[in-house]
Design an enzyme around this catalytic site. Structure first.
Site, PDB file in Angstrom:
ATOM      1  N   ARG A  50       0.832  -1.310   0.028  1.00  0.00           N
ATOM      2  CA  ARG A  50       0.052   0.037   0.013  1.00  0.00           C
ATOM      3  C   ARG A  50       0.870   1.358   0.109  1.00  0.00           C
ATOM      4  O   ARG A  50       0.546   2.340  -0.672  1.00  0.00           O
ATOM      5  CB  ARG A  50      -0.795   0.251   1.413  1.00  0.00           C
ATOM      6  CG  ARG A  50      -1.896   0.971   1.317  1.00  0.00           C
ATOM      7  CD  ARG A  50      -3.061   0.970   2.264  1.00  0.00           C
ATOM      8  NE  ARG A  50      -2.727   1.205   3.670  1.00  0.00           N
ATOM      9  CZ  ARG A  50      -3.053   0.989   4.606  1.00  0.00           C
ATOM     10  NH1 ARG A  50      -4.570   0.668   4.675  1.00  0.00           N
ATOM     11  NH2 ARG A  50      -2.881   1.126   6.091  1.00  0.00           N
ATOM     12  N   LYS A 149      -2.710   6.743   1.320  1.00  0.00           N
ATOM     13  CA  LYS A 149      -2.362   7.384   2.682  1.00  0.00           C
ATOM     14  C   LYS A 149      -1.542   8.208   2.799  1.00  0.00           C
ATOM     15  O   LYS A 149      -0.196   7.845   2.891  1.00  0.00           O
ATOM     16  CB  LYS A 149      -2.083   5.901   3.376  1.00  0.00           C
ATOM     17  CG  LYS A 149      -2.392   6.005   4.855  1.00  0.00           C
ATOM     18  CD  LYS A 149      -2.420   4.500   5.506  1.00  0.00           C
ATOM     19  CE  LYS A 149      -2.366   4.764   6.893  1.00  0.00           C
ATOM     20  NZ  LYS A 149      -3.396   5.448   7.845  1.00  0.00           N
ATOM     21  N   GLU A 182     -16.022   6.548   5.532  1.00  0.00           N
ATOM     22  CA  GLU A 182     -15.430   5.969   6.576  1.00  0.00           C
ATOM     23  C   GLU A 182     -15.498   6.719   7.696  1.00  0.00           C
ATOM     24  O   GLU A 182     -15.944   7.659   7.887  1.00  0.00           O
ATOM     25  CB  GLU A 182     -14.102   5.367   6.060  1.00  0.00           C
ATOM     26  CG  GLU A 182     -13.205   6.707   5.695  1.00  0.00           C
ATOM     27  CD  GLU A 182     -11.755   6.571   5.235  1.00  0.00           C
ATOM     28  OE1 GLU A 182     -11.261   5.358   5.437  1.00  0.00           O
ATOM     29  OE2 GLU A 182     -11.026   7.278   4.601  1.00  0.00           O
TER      30      GLU A 182
HETATM   31  N1  PMP Z   1      -9.434   5.197   7.262  1.00  0.00           N
HETATM   32  C1  PMP Z   1      -8.330   5.789   7.683  1.00  0.00           C
HETATM   33  C2  PMP Z   1      -8.779   7.477   7.192  1.00  0.00           C
HETATM   34  C3  PMP Z   1      -7.157   5.546   8.084  1.00  0.00           C
HETATM   35  O1  PMP Z   1      -6.318   6.306   8.534  1.00  0.00           O
HETATM   36  C4  PMP Z   1      -7.007   4.179   8.607  1.00  0.00           C
HETATM   37  C5  PMP Z   1      -5.601   3.831   9.289  1.00  0.00           C
HETATM   38  N2  PMP Z   1      -5.843   4.212  10.571  1.00  0.00           N
HETATM   39  C6  PMP Z   1      -8.165   3.469   8.080  1.00  0.00           C
HETATM   40  C7  PMP Z   1      -8.990   3.890   7.433  1.00  0.00           C
HETATM   41  C8  PMP Z   1      -7.873   1.941   8.639  1.00  0.00           C
HETATM   42  O2  PMP Z   1      -7.120   1.135   7.740  1.00  0.00           O
HETATM   43  P1  PMP Z   1      -5.957   0.127   8.361  1.00  0.00           P
HETATM   44  O3  PMP Z   1      -6.820  -1.109   8.685  1.00  0.00           O
HETATM   45  O4  PMP Z   1      -5.165  -0.341   7.286  1.00  0.00           O
HETATM   46  O5  PMP Z   1      -5.320   0.760   9.524  1.00  0.00           O
END
Ligand code: PMP
Length: 288
Positions: A50, A149, A182
């Site tokens: 990622r 990200k 989200e």
């Molecule tokens: N959405 C956002 C905006 C995030 O920053 C994160 C990570 N903290 C997630 C979803 C969850 O992703 P992951 O399971 O890869 O931590």
């Protein structure tokens, strides 16, 4: 604590970057948050993949290979004597001029901080979270793809502040069409009768590694889950809701915008999925 920066480990107090780094000046860079469970780095390959995709999307050439990054992440855990913890891997654009152009930045900085993990307080896993919908929208995918990200988290920070002002720890963010994207740092899943749903990435959701692990578990268990647009009405009337994230794992939600979800206690299926997830965290890990 020792921090990896610029190819080596330095004391926390000496872990510094230039004020001319575009990571600081413009939020120009990418990052990952990764968990270490019992000496195993959870889904390290997926996180590095990622990171590579995020970097590619913003035209950032990573200065280290996948193997070098993987070795440095494991070394950061070893050097700090950790067997459980949280790893923050950051790549900034590096030092440039005061102009926006990324082309003036020749040396991206790789920073790795491996520390203890700050989880949500334990009682929220047994009692569930109360959350709100934030008035702050998720950034438009046409402006910055939600799959990236990036170090640009200001709108998530604003939404987290909205949550805090309402006495909550998390908030749902909608996309500019009004569908659920989200939460500020977590993905969201909900159940209506026997069907689970989670927003697709084109609705503004980060492709969370935990979200992916939960989708895998659901598939293995024969639990149907659609990646589909979700409205606030569907949130308010859901039978179960949980959030997923590297730090949160799976956390039940029992109230949204003052509406009780299901019975008002963490859902039975949520708790089963949390158990199944916790079973996997060392199995799907890279040993230190
Ligand atoms: N959405 C956002 C905006 C995030 O920053 C994160 C990570 N903290 C997630 C979803 C969850 O992703 P992951 O399971 O890869 O931590």
């Amino acid at each position: 604590m020792k921090v990896y920066i610029n190819g080596g480990f330095v004391d926390e107090a000496d872990a510094k970057i230039s004020v001319f780094d575009h990571g600081l000046l413009y939020g120009d860079g990418v990052f990952e948050g990764i968990r270490l469970y019992k000496g195993c780095v959870f889904k390290l390959e997926e996180h590095l993949e990622r990171l590579e995709m995020s970097a590619k999307a913003i035209l950032l050439d990573l200065p280290m290979s996948r193997q070098e990054l993987s070795d440095a992440v494991c070394e950061a855990c070893r050097v700090n004597g950790l067997s459980d913890g949280y790893i923050r891997l950051v790549v900034t654009r590096g030092v440039g001029t005061l102009g926006l152009s990324h082309k003036n930045c020749k040396n991206p900085q790789v920073i790795i901080i491996a520390d203890k993990i700050a989880l949500y307080p334990k009682e929220f896993y047994t009692q569930g979270l109360r959350i709100i919908t934030s008035p702050t929208r998720r950034i438009n995918p046409a402006a910055l793809p939600p799959m990236v990200k990036s170090l640009n988290y200001l709108n998530n920070i604003m939404a987290k502040a909205d949550a805090g002002l309402a006495g909550c720890l998390e908030a749902i963010m909608l996309n500019d069409q009004g569908y659920v994207a989200e939460c500020t740092g977590d993905n969201i899943f909900l159940r209506h009768k026997d069907r689970w749903a989670t927003p697709p990435s084109h609705a503004g959701a980060l492709k969370g590694i935990t979200r992916g692990a939960v989708l895998e578990i659901m598939e293995a268990e024969g639990i149907a889950c659609a990646e589909t647009n979700i409205t606030r009405y569907e949130v308010w009337t859901a039978d179960e809701i949980f959030l997923t994230g590297t730090a949160a794992e799976l956390i039940p939600v029992v109230e949204v915008d003052g509406r009780r979800i299901g019975s008002g206690s963490p859902g039975e299926q949520t708790l089963k999925l949390l158990d199944a997830f916790q079973d996997r965290v060392t199995r799907d890990g890279t040993m230190l």
